[in-house]
Design an enzyme around this catalytic site. Structure first.
Site, short mmCIF file in Angstrom:
data_model
loop_
_atom_site.label_atom_id
_atom_site.label_comp_id
_atom_site.label_asym_id
_atom_site.label_seq_id
_atom_site.Cartn_x
_atom_site.Cartn_y
_atom_site.Cartn_z
N SER A 1 1.00 -1.37 0.08
CA SER A 1 0.05 -0.42 0.06
C SER A 1 0.93 1.27 0.44
O SER A 1 1.90 1.36 0.88
CB SER A 1 -1.10 0.40 1.27
OG SER A 1 -1.78 1.30 1.22
N GLU A 2 0.80 2.10 -1.01
CA GLU A 2 1.33 3.25 -1.46
C GLU A 2 1.65 4.07 -0.31
O GLU A 2 2.58 4.49 -0.12
CB GLU A 2 1.51 3.77 -2.64
CG GLU A 2 0.24 4.77 -2.40
CD GLU A 2 0.01 5.41 -3.45
OE1 GLU A 2 -0.59 6.82 -4.01
OE2 GLU A 2 -0.63 4.56 -4.45
#
Length: 217
Positions: free
Chosen positions: A46-47
């Site tokens: 997840s960025e």
């Protein structure tokens, strides 16, 4: 035909291998883990700062300190890890993401993608998509083939680009297309549509693969 988004997500899931580090865009791509086989263990990135993204928590069990990149409640699996944005984007820019799956407003035959400007709406910027489509080893666009009958797959994108020449594969409810130097190659088709219907719904010429297969999930 079953729910379009689930159908597309199920086909995309077949592209992922055990041990892959995968980044999922918001919307349709978040459905992909629901269709991963039991023998495939992915590391979901997840960025906004963690690896080990888990399933959405049950209602009432949300921890608002754990959200995905779209700001929705998420969970983290055992062995997952949290880190700052600098480390997150080091993972992306360092080429450690095997695949990124994201939606698009438009894609063209050259592999250009436009997915951040929504006409008539204020947006803060293109966000991490510009890094992901350049840094990931494989870029898969998962989207519905048209938008209210309007072409989304074009000869040239008309909206401001997120990046140029980065898309490897497009998966829609109508078929699977590979981006090549010669143009878009239709490698799989959904038998609920004729090849003529797929071409009509596409705003650029399609090259029909000599090994064209039926799309299965």
């Amino acid at each position: 035909m079953e729910d379009l988004k689930s159908f597309i997500a199920a086909r995309v899931a077949k592209e992922l291998k055990d041990g892959d580090v995968v980044n999922l865009g918001i919307g349709l791509p978040t459905l992909v883990p629901n269709h991963i086989g039991p023998d495939v263990n992915l590391i979901l990135h997840s960025e906004n700062g963690f690896v080990g993204l888990g399933n959405a928590p049950a209602e009432g069990e949300e921890d608002m300190d754990i959200t995905n990149a779209g700001g929705k409640p998420a969970s983290i699996v055992p062995g997952g890890a949290f880190f700052d944005s600098a480390t997150s984007f080091l993972i992306i820019r360092g080429g450690h993401v095997d695949a990124t799956i994201l939606g698009a407003l438009q894609v063209d035959e050259k592999g250009n993608i436009a997915n951040w400007i929504v006409p008539g709406k204020m947006v803060p910027g293109m966000g991490g998509a510009m890094d992901l489509v350049v840094g990931a080893k494989k870029v898969i666009v998962a989207m519905e083939h048209t938008n209210k009958g309007k072409h989304k797959i074009l000869k040239d994108c008309e909206l401001p680009l997120t990046a140029k020449g980065v898309v490897d594969m497009i998966v829609t409810e109508m078929g699977v297309m590979d981006v090549t130097d010669e143009g878009l190659v239709l490698t799989e088709y959904n038998p609920e549509f004729t090849i003529e219907e797929i071409q009509e719904a596409t705003g650029c010429p399609l090259i029909i693969s000599e090994n064209l297969k039926k799309m299965e999930v």
